[in-house]
Design a protein around this motif. Structure first.
Motif, PDB file in Angstrom:
ATOM      1  N   LEU A   1       0.936  -1.271   0.107  1.00 56.10           N
ATOM      2  CA  LEU A   1       0.204   0.047   0.000  1.00 56.10           C
ATOM      3  C   LEU A   1       0.867   1.288   0.115  1.00 56.10           C
ATOM      4  N   PHE A   2       1.914   1.142   0.777  1.00 60.38           N
ATOM      5  CA  PHE A   2       2.897   2.259   0.707  1.00 60.38           C
ATOM      6  C   PHE A   2       3.569   2.577  -0.573  1.00 60.38           C
ATOM      7  N   VAL A   3       3.891   1.459  -1.384  1.00 62.10           N
ATOM      8  CA  VAL A   3       4.256   1.499  -2.610  1.00 62.10           C
ATOM      9  C   VAL A   3       3.543   2.192  -3.399  1.00 62.10           C
TER      10      VAL A   3
ATOM     11  N   SER B   1      10.284   7.454  -3.890  1.00 65.06           N
ATOM     12  CA  SER B   1       9.064   6.509  -4.645  1.00 65.06           C
ATOM     13  C   SER B   1       9.862   5.871  -5.982  1.00 65.06           C
ATOM     14  N   THR B   2      11.266   5.893  -5.975  1.00 62.39           N
ATOM     15  CA  THR B   2      11.897   5.025  -6.889  1.00 62.39           C
ATOM     16  C   THR B   2      12.928   3.863  -6.282  1.00 62.39           C
ATOM     17  N   SER B   3      13.801   4.387  -5.963  1.00 58.41           N
ATOM     18  CA  SER B   3      14.901   3.250  -5.385  1.00 58.41           C
ATOM     19  C   SER B   3      14.202   2.392  -4.444  1.00 58.41           C
ATOM     20  N   PHE B   4      13.794   3.094  -3.350  1.00 60.11           N
ATOM     21  CA  PHE B   4      13.389   2.523  -2.036  1.00 60.11           C
ATOM     22  C   PHE B   4      12.140   1.639  -2.506  1.00 60.11           C
ATOM     23  N   THR B   5      10.977   2.310  -3.339  1.00 61.08           N
ATOM     24  CA  THR B   5       9.798   1.387  -3.699  1.00 61.08           C
ATOM     25  C   THR B   5      10.166   0.376  -4.556  1.00 61.08           C
TER      26      THR B   5
END
Length: 337
Positions: free
Chosen positions: A29-31, A253-257
């Protein structure tokens, strides 16, 4: 005593598994919400770059992609050493190249003026694109999903808040998202199924590949010297909102997700993950309305609903009759009894 301990452990195991699955659903959901913010934040950042540097829409979009994925590549650079095979490195580069096309199309569409919420709904068709790009007979659920998707896009373009002003260029650019992302997911699925586990290294390679593609695209438009001048001019005018946009979209919202999504798919059933991801355009519409003041008409709502239904049907969250077929000879999907 040992038997009692084993029985207690066996009873506790389902509770631990349920708790773990709930945690991974929360992660997905966070992603989903983080990805949903990309549309409005990218549109805001491209407009900010154009206004502060007088760059055109295409150049502003390319500069933002370079800055965003420079941040992403730097944040994942230590993970490059985690790669344990040449195959993983090649797979990561392939997925990254496809991601680059998708993110480039997204930035270009938003910089062109395509509404952020509509871009998110169009992007959600990536699951339909995956099915269409797959080898073999197209299943009935994908046929129904495609019809619903086309109807939804038509509503967005002809009945939406833009007053029915059809934007073929913006739509064509936006459609690059689901095609490129769909192809990347097919490649990613093959890569993650093969040992060894190189999730961190693949994330780093994907970000590095997208950054390289962004630099290449900007250099192709402006020449290397012009590309450097555009990036430096943007950096010189880097205010707090633009810096925050680059940091959020690049690192969070890019590398972490990307890493979190790769890990989540190992712990969640595909149906559960798909159901959560289906809500992305709805979150994107909320963020676009809050950040950009975009209007959301009844036509937009109908179009968005049809696209969400298309995704749900294609992912088998809603079943369709198994004997639907558009070809003389095709495989029939039998309903479970």
């Amino acid at each position: 005593a040992n038997r009692q301990v084993l029985e207690e452990a066996a009873l506790a195991l389902p509770e631990e598994e349920e708790s773990s699955e709930l945690a991974w659903k929360g992660a997905m959901l966070f992603v989903t919400v983080a990805w949903a913010t990309n549309f409005a934040v990218t549109a805001f950042a491209c407009a900010d770059i154009s206004e502060s540097t007088s760059l055109g829409a295409s150049e502003a979009a390319a500069v933002f992609v370079v800055l965003r994925f420079a941040a992403a590549a730097l944040s994942t650079l230590p993970w490059l050493d985690a790669s344990s095979s040449k195959e993983a490195a090649v797979a990561g580069a392939k997925v990254g190249a496809l991601y680059a096309v998708g993110y480039g199309a997204q930035a270009a569409a938003l910089a062109h003026g395509f509404p952020a919420a509509n871009a998110a709904f169009v992007c959600s068709l990536q699951c339909v694109a995956v099915a269409l790009l797959a080898k073999g007979q197209t299943p009935p659920r994908t046929i129904v999903g495609l019809v619903l998707a086309i109807s939804g896009v038509a509503c967005l373009e002809l009945l939406g808040a833009n007053g029915g002003a059809f934007d073929p260029v913006g739509l064509a650019l936006a459609l690059g998202q689901p095609l490129a992302f769909g192809a990347s997911y097919a490649e990613l699925e093959r890569a993650t199924q093969a040992p060894p586990d190189d999730a961190l290294a693949m994330t780093a390679l994907q970000c590095l590949a997208i950054f390289g593609a962004g630099v290449g695209a900007l250099a192709a438009m402006e020449g290397f010297d012009g590309a450097m001048a555009d990036v430096l001019a943007t950096v010189q005018h880097l205010d707090a909102p633009l810096a925050a946009s680059v940091a959020w979209t690049g690192v969070i919202s890019t590398s972490f997700t990307i890493w979190l999504c790769t890990e989540a798919f190992k712990h969640l059933p595909s149906v559960d993950a798909s159901l959560i991801l289906t809500s992305e355009p709805l979150w994107a519409a909320i963020v676009a309305a809050a950040l950009l003041g975009e209007r959301f008409s009844a036509g937009d709502a109908l179009g968005g609903l049809l696209i969400v239904l298309a995704v749900a049907v294609n992912d088998e969250l809603i079943r369709v009759p198994g004997r639907m077929c558009l070809a003389p000879h095709c495989v029939v999907e039998e309903d479970d009894e």
